[in-house]
Design an enzyme around this catalytic site. Structure first.
Site, PDB file in Angstrom:
ATOM      1  N   PRO A  36      30.626  16.875  48.484  1.00  0.00           N
ATOM      2  CA  PRO A  36      31.986  17.394  48.667  1.00  0.00           C
ATOM      3  C   PRO A  36      32.717  17.600  47.342  1.00  0.00           C
ATOM      4  O   PRO A  36      33.752  18.248  47.305  1.00  0.00           O
ATOM      5  CB  PRO A  36      32.677  16.326  49.519  1.00  0.00           C
ATOM      6  CG  PRO A  36      31.761  15.172  49.590  1.00  0.00           C
ATOM      7  CD  PRO A  36      30.409  15.581  49.121  1.00  0.00           C
ATOM      8  N   GLU A  96      27.656   6.665  50.136  1.00  0.00           N
ATOM      9  CA  GLU A  96      28.911   6.989  49.452  1.00  0.00           C
ATOM     10  C   GLU A  96      28.742   8.000  48.324  1.00  0.00           C
ATOM     11  O   GLU A  96      29.703   8.495  47.780  1.00  0.00           O
ATOM     12  CB  GLU A  96      29.542   5.710  48.886  1.00  0.00           C
ATOM     13  CG  GLU A  96      29.998   4.753  49.961  1.00  0.00           C
ATOM     14  CD  GLU A  96      30.966   5.381  50.941  1.00  0.00           C
ATOM     15  OE1 GLU A  96      31.981   5.925  50.515  1.00  0.00           O
ATOM     16  OE2 GLU A  96      30.673   5.327  52.148  1.00  0.00           O
ATOM     17  N   ARG A 120      19.125  35.292  54.522  1.00  0.00           N
ATOM     18  CA  ARG A 120      19.546  36.623  54.999  1.00  0.00           C
ATOM     19  C   ARG A 120      19.517  37.666  53.892  1.00  0.00           C
ATOM     20  O   ARG A 120      19.428  38.855  54.160  1.00  0.00           O
ATOM     21  CB  ARG A 120      20.972  36.558  55.556  1.00  0.00           C
ATOM     22  CG  ARG A 120      21.120  35.737  56.804  1.00  0.00           C
ATOM     23  CD  ARG A 120      22.586  35.535  57.143  1.00  0.00           C
ATOM     24  NE  ARG A 120      23.336  36.788  57.167  1.00  0.00           N
ATOM     25  CZ  ARG A 120      23.299  37.674  58.150  1.00  0.00           C
ATOM     26  NH1 ARG A 120      22.542  37.442  59.195  1.00  0.00           N
ATOM     27  NH2 ARG A 120      23.988  38.784  58.089  1.00  0.00           N
ATOM     28  N   ASP A 145      28.392  43.049  56.053  1.00  0.00           N
ATOM     29  CA  ASP A 145      28.902  41.740  56.469  1.00  0.00           C
ATOM     30  C   ASP A 145      30.257  41.451  55.861  1.00  0.00           C
ATOM     31  O   ASP A 145      30.511  41.805  54.708  1.00  0.00           O
ATOM     32  CB  ASP A 145      27.960  40.624  55.977  1.00  0.00           C
ATOM     33  CG  ASP A 145      26.832  40.359  56.945  1.00  0.00           C
ATOM     34  OD1 ASP A 145      26.912  40.835  58.075  1.00  0.00           O
ATOM     35  OD2 ASP A 145      25.884  39.678  56.532  1.00  0.00           O
TER      36      ASP A 145
HETATM   37  N1  ADE Z   1      28.002  16.026  51.792  1.00  0.00           N
HETATM   38  C1  ADE Z   1      29.031  15.445  52.439  1.00  0.00           C
HETATM   39  N2  ADE Z   1      30.025  16.303  52.658  1.00  0.00           N
HETATM   40  C2  ADE Z   1      29.635  17.497  52.118  1.00  0.00           C
HETATM   41  C3  ADE Z   1      30.237  18.773  52.025  1.00  0.00           C
HETATM   42  N3  ADE Z   1      31.449  19.023  52.515  1.00  0.00           N
HETATM   43  N4  ADE Z   1      29.544  19.759  51.404  1.00  0.00           N
HETATM   44  C4  ADE Z   1      28.327  19.509  50.876  1.00  0.00           C
HETATM   45  N5  ADE Z   1      27.707  18.321  50.951  1.00  0.00           N
HETATM   46  C5  ADE Z   1      28.348  17.320  51.560  1.00  0.00           C
END
Ligand code: ADE
Length: 248
Positions: A89, A116, A154, A169
Protein backbone atom coordinates in the site's frame (compact mmCIF):
# COMPACT_ATOMS: atom_id res chain seq x y z
CA UNK A 1 6.09 -12.32 -21.44
CA UNK A 2 7.01 -14.04 -18.21
CA UNK A 3 5.58 -13.38 -14.75
CA UNK A 4 7.06 -14.84 -11.56
CA UNK A 5 4.82 -14.51 -8.53
CA UNK A 6 6.58 -14.85 -5.16
CA UNK A 7 4.08 -15.56 -2.43
CA UNK A 8 3.40 -17.34 0.85
CA UNK A 9 0.08 -18.54 -0.56
CA UNK A 10 0.74 -20.14 -3.96
CA UNK A 11 -2.54 -22.08 -3.83
CA UNK A 12 -4.45 -18.85 -4.36
CA UNK A 13 -3.30 -18.70 -7.99
CA UNK A 14 -4.21 -21.87 -9.97
CA UNK A 15 -7.95 -21.10 -10.02
CA UNK A 16 -7.39 -17.62 -11.35
CA UNK A 17 -4.71 -18.69 -13.84
CA UNK A 18 -6.76 -21.61 -15.10
CA UNK A 19 -9.69 -19.61 -16.46
CA UNK A 20 -10.71 -17.46 -19.34
CA UNK A 21 -8.39 -15.15 -21.27
CA UNK A 22 -5.41 -15.87 -19.07
CA UNK A 23 -5.67 -19.62 -19.51
CA UNK A 24 -5.86 -19.15 -23.27
CA UNK A 25 -2.84 -16.83 -23.27
CA UNK A 26 -0.86 -19.39 -21.24
CA UNK A 27 -2.00 -22.30 -23.44
CA UNK A 28 -0.99 -20.32 -26.54
CA UNK A 29 2.42 -19.66 -24.90
CA UNK A 30 1.98 -15.91 -25.19
CA UNK A 31 2.58 -15.58 -21.44
CA UNK A 32 4.15 -17.74 -18.78
CA UNK A 33 3.21 -17.44 -15.11
CA UNK A 34 5.42 -19.19 -12.53
CA UNK A 35 4.26 -19.17 -8.92
CA UNK A 36 6.93 -19.65 -6.23
CA UNK A 37 6.34 -20.43 -2.56
CA UNK A 38 8.67 -18.17 -0.54
CA UNK A 39 8.51 -20.64 2.37
CA UNK A 40 10.74 -22.97 0.35
CA UNK A 41 13.56 -20.52 1.06
CA UNK A 42 12.98 -20.56 4.82
CA UNK A 43 15.71 -22.20 6.89
CA UNK A 44 13.34 -22.58 9.83
CA UNK A 45 12.10 -26.10 10.56
CA UNK A 46 8.51 -24.81 10.61
CA UNK A 47 9.11 -22.87 7.39
CA UNK A 48 8.53 -19.58 9.17
CA UNK A 49 9.29 -16.52 7.07
CA UNK A 50 8.15 -13.77 9.45
CA UNK A 51 9.24 -12.46 12.83
CA UNK A 52 8.38 -9.80 15.42
CA UNK A 53 9.44 -6.24 14.63
CA UNK A 54 12.52 -4.78 16.35
CA UNK A 55 11.37 -1.97 18.62
CA UNK A 56 8.10 -3.74 19.39
CA UNK A 57 4.64 -3.13 18.08
CA UNK A 58 1.87 -5.25 16.68
CA UNK A 59 2.07 -7.74 13.85
CA UNK A 60 4.82 -9.64 12.14
CA UNK A 61 7.38 -8.60 9.53
CA UNK A 62 8.58 -10.63 6.55
CA UNK A 63 12.21 -11.63 7.06
CA UNK A 64 14.93 -10.48 4.74
CA UNK A 65 16.83 -13.76 4.11
CA UNK A 66 14.11 -15.99 2.59
CA UNK A 67 12.65 -13.20 0.48
CA UNK A 68 15.96 -11.93 -0.95
CA UNK A 69 17.28 -15.46 -1.54
CA UNK A 70 14.03 -16.47 -3.22
CA UNK A 71 14.10 -13.46 -5.55
CA UNK A 72 17.75 -14.00 -6.43
CA UNK A 73 17.31 -17.69 -7.20
CA UNK A 74 14.18 -17.10 -9.27
CA UNK A 75 16.01 -14.36 -11.17
CA UNK A 76 18.70 -16.85 -12.15
CA UNK A 77 16.04 -18.99 -13.86
CA UNK A 78 15.03 -17.88 -17.30
CA UNK A 79 16.32 -15.09 -19.48
CA UNK A 80 17.26 -11.84 -17.70
CA UNK A 81 16.55 -10.84 -14.11
CA UNK A 82 13.30 -9.03 -14.94
CA UNK A 83 11.80 -6.07 -13.13
CA UNK A 84 11.00 -6.64 -9.46
CA UNK A 85 7.64 -5.27 -8.35
CA UNK A 86 6.71 -5.19 -4.68
CA UNK A 87 2.98 -5.05 -3.93
CA UNK A 88 2.47 -2.72 -1.02
CA UNK A 89 0.00 0.00 0.00
CA UNK A 90 3.04 2.33 0.23
CA UNK A 91 3.78 2.05 -3.48
CA UNK A 92 2.93 4.36 -6.36
CA UNK A 93 -0.65 3.96 -7.43
CA UNK A 94 -1.42 1.59 -10.31
CA UNK A 95 -3.25 3.10 -13.26
CA UNK A 96 -3.47 2.30 -16.95
CA UNK A 97 -0.35 4.32 -17.71
CA UNK A 98 1.67 2.22 -15.23
CA UNK A 99 0.12 -0.93 -16.72
CA UNK A 100 1.26 0.18 -20.19
CA UNK A 101 4.75 0.79 -18.81
CA UNK A 102 4.90 -2.68 -17.21
CA UNK A 103 3.67 -4.30 -20.41
CA UNK A 104 6.90 -3.13 -22.14
CA UNK A 105 8.92 -5.52 -19.95
CA UNK A 106 9.83 -9.10 -20.93
CA UNK A 107 9.66 -10.32 -17.38
CA UNK A 108 8.03 -9.14 -14.13
CA UNK A 109 8.68 -10.57 -10.66
CA UNK A 110 5.74 -9.85 -8.39
CA UNK A 111 6.61 -9.94 -4.73
CA UNK A 112 3.56 -10.36 -2.48
CA UNK A 113 3.71 -9.37 1.17
CA UNK A 114 1.62 -10.55 4.11
CA UNK A 115 1.63 -9.55 7.75
CA UNK A 116 2.59 -6.01 8.69
CA UNK A 117 5.11 -5.53 5.92
CA UNK A 118 8.59 -6.29 4.63
CA UNK A 119 11.88 -5.90 6.45
CA UNK A 120 13.26 -2.61 5.07
CA UNK A 121 16.44 -4.36 3.91
CA UNK A 122 14.40 -6.27 1.32
CA UNK A 123 13.62 -2.90 -0.25
CA UNK A 124 17.19 -1.63 0.19
CA UNK A 125 18.73 -4.69 -1.45
CA UNK A 126 16.27 -5.43 -4.23
CA UNK A 127 15.25 -1.83 -4.97
CA UNK A 128 11.89 -2.98 -6.27
CA UNK A 129 9.31 -0.86 -8.00
CA UNK A 130 6.73 -0.53 -5.17
CA UNK A 131 3.15 -0.55 -6.43
CA UNK A 132 -0.19 -0.14 -4.68
CA UNK A 133 -3.50 -0.94 -6.32
CA UNK A 134 -5.39 1.62 -4.23
CA UNK A 135 -5.72 3.38 -0.91
CA UNK A 136 -6.97 0.47 1.13
CA UNK A 137 -5.25 -2.34 3.00
CA UNK A 138 -5.50 -5.86 1.66
CA UNK A 139 -4.57 -8.94 3.65
CA UNK A 140 -1.62 -9.37 1.32
CA UNK A 141 -0.25 -8.59 -2.10
CA UNK A 142 -1.68 -11.66 -3.87
CA UNK A 143 -4.87 -10.04 -5.15
CA UNK A 144 -2.83 -7.00 -6.20
CA UNK A 145 -0.44 -9.29 -8.12
CA UNK A 146 -3.42 -10.85 -9.90
CA UNK A 147 -4.66 -7.38 -10.79
CA UNK A 148 -1.30 -6.56 -12.37
CA UNK A 149 -1.15 -9.84 -14.30
CA UNK A 150 -4.73 -9.38 -15.47
CA UNK A 151 -4.25 -5.81 -16.67
CA UNK A 152 -0.82 -6.35 -18.26
CA UNK A 153 -1.75 -9.56 -20.09
CA UNK A 154 -4.43 -7.69 -22.04
CA UNK A 155 -1.67 -5.57 -23.58
CA UNK A 156 0.59 -8.47 -24.60
CA UNK A 157 0.48 -8.70 -28.39
CA UNK A 158 -2.01 -11.25 -29.76
CA UNK A 159 -3.65 -11.98 -26.38
CA UNK A 160 -6.83 -10.13 -27.28
CA UNK A 161 -8.68 -11.10 -30.41
CA UNK A 162 -9.23 -7.49 -31.46
CA UNK A 163 -6.21 -5.24 -30.82
CA UNK A 164 -8.41 -2.15 -31.22
CA UNK A 165 -10.37 -3.02 -28.12
CA UNK A 166 -7.48 -2.03 -25.84
CA UNK A 167 -6.94 1.25 -27.69
CA UNK A 168 -10.57 2.09 -27.14
CA UNK A 169 -10.53 1.06 -23.48
CA UNK A 170 -11.22 3.72 -20.89
CA UNK A 171 -7.96 5.04 -19.44
CA UNK A 172 -5.64 3.78 -22.19
CA UNK A 173 -3.13 6.41 -23.32
CA UNK A 174 -4.85 9.22 -25.19
CA UNK A 175 -8.25 7.95 -24.14
CA UNK A 176 -9.63 9.56 -21.05
CA UNK A 177 -13.30 8.78 -20.95
CA UNK A 178 -15.60 6.14 -19.55
CA UNK A 179 -17.32 3.62 -21.76
CA UNK A 180 -20.66 4.41 -23.34
CA UNK A 181 -23.68 2.22 -22.57
CA UNK A 182 -23.75 -1.07 -24.49
CA UNK A 183 -26.80 -3.16 -25.45
CA UNK A 184 -27.41 -6.59 -26.91
CA UNK A 185 -30.56 -8.62 -27.64
CA UNK A 186 -33.44 -8.46 -26.82
CA UNK A 187 -34.45 -5.09 -28.29
CA UNK A 188 -36.81 -4.54 -25.38
CA UNK A 189 -36.89 -5.92 -21.83
CA UNK A 190 -39.46 -4.90 -19.18
CA UNK A 191 -40.28 -1.78 -21.13
CA UNK A 192 -36.64 -0.73 -21.54
CA UNK A 193 -35.81 -0.38 -25.22
CA UNK A 194 -32.46 -0.20 -26.98
CA UNK A 195 -31.89 3.41 -28.19
CA UNK A 196 -33.11 3.80 -31.80
CA UNK A 197 -29.80 5.18 -33.02
CA UNK A 198 -28.08 1.84 -32.35
CA UNK A 199 -30.59 0.10 -34.62
CA UNK A 200 -30.35 2.74 -37.37
CA UNK A 201 -27.40 1.25 -39.24
CA UNK A 202 -26.00 4.81 -39.54
CA UNK A 203 -22.41 4.24 -38.39
CA UNK A 204 -21.59 7.93 -38.22
CA UNK A 205 -24.60 8.63 -36.01
CA UNK A 206 -23.79 5.63 -33.82
CA UNK A 207 -20.19 6.78 -33.35
CA UNK A 208 -21.33 10.32 -32.47
CA UNK A 209 -23.92 9.00 -30.01
CA UNK A 210 -21.36 6.78 -28.31
CA UNK A 211 -18.80 9.56 -28.09
CA UNK A 212 -21.37 11.88 -26.55
CA UNK A 213 -22.61 9.24 -24.11
CA UNK A 214 -19.07 8.43 -23.01
CA UNK A 215 -18.33 12.12 -22.55
CA UNK A 216 -21.49 12.78 -20.53
CA UNK A 217 -20.91 9.79 -18.29
CA UNK A 218 -17.31 10.89 -17.71
CA UNK A 219 -18.46 14.42 -16.90
CA UNK A 220 -21.00 13.11 -14.40
CA UNK A 221 -18.86 10.46 -12.72
CA UNK A 222 -15.20 11.23 -13.31
CA UNK A 223 -14.77 14.87 -14.27
CA UNK A 224 -11.18 14.57 -13.03
CA UNK A 225 -10.38 12.45 -16.10
CA UNK A 226 -11.32 15.33 -18.36
CA UNK A 227 -9.06 17.68 -16.48
CA UNK A 228 -5.90 15.62 -16.36
CA UNK A 229 -3.77 13.90 -18.95
CA UNK A 230 -2.64 10.31 -18.22
CA UNK A 231 0.64 11.71 -16.88
CA UNK A 232 -1.32 13.70 -14.31
CA UNK A 233 -0.83 17.10 -15.98
CA UNK A 234 -3.83 19.41 -16.35
CA UNK A 235 -5.02 19.92 -19.90
CA UNK A 236 -5.40 23.40 -21.44
CA UNK A 237 -9.05 23.11 -22.32
CA UNK A 238 -10.24 20.61 -19.76
CA UNK A 239 -11.63 18.45 -22.57
CA UNK A 240 -9.04 15.70 -22.88
CA UNK A 241 -10.52 12.59 -24.41
CA UNK A 242 -13.35 14.38 -26.14
CA UNK A 243 -12.84 13.52 -29.74
CA UNK A 244 -14.54 15.66 -32.32
CA UNK A 245 -13.87 13.31 -35.23
CA UNK A 246 -16.28 10.69 -34.09
CA UNK A 247 -16.97 9.56 -37.65
CA UNK A 248 -13.39 8.46 -38.26
N1 ADE B 1 -0.91 -5.16 0.03
C1 ADE B 1 -1.79 -4.75 0.97
N2 ADE B 1 -2.56 -3.76 0.52
C2 ADE B 1 -2.15 -3.50 -0.76
C3 ADE B 1 -2.57 -2.57 -1.74
N3 ADE B 1 -3.54 -1.69 -1.53
N4 ADE B 1 -1.93 -2.59 -2.94
C4 ADE B 1 -0.91 -3.46 -3.16
N5 ADE B 1 -0.50 -4.36 -2.26
C5 ADE B 1 -1.10 -4.39 -1.07
Amino acid sequence: MRFDVLTLFPDLFPGYLGQSLLKKAIDRQLVQVHVHDVRRWSKDKHQKVDDRPYGGGPGMVLRVEPVVECVEEVQREGRGPGRVIMLTPQGRRLNQQVVEELAQEDRLLLLCGRYEGFDQRIVDLLQPDEISIGDYILNGGEVAAMVIVDAVVRLVPDVLGEPLSTVEDSFSTGNRHLEWAQYTRPREFRGLAVPDVLLSGDHGAIARWRQEQGYLKTQQRRADLLETRPDGETTDDGQAGRSTDADN
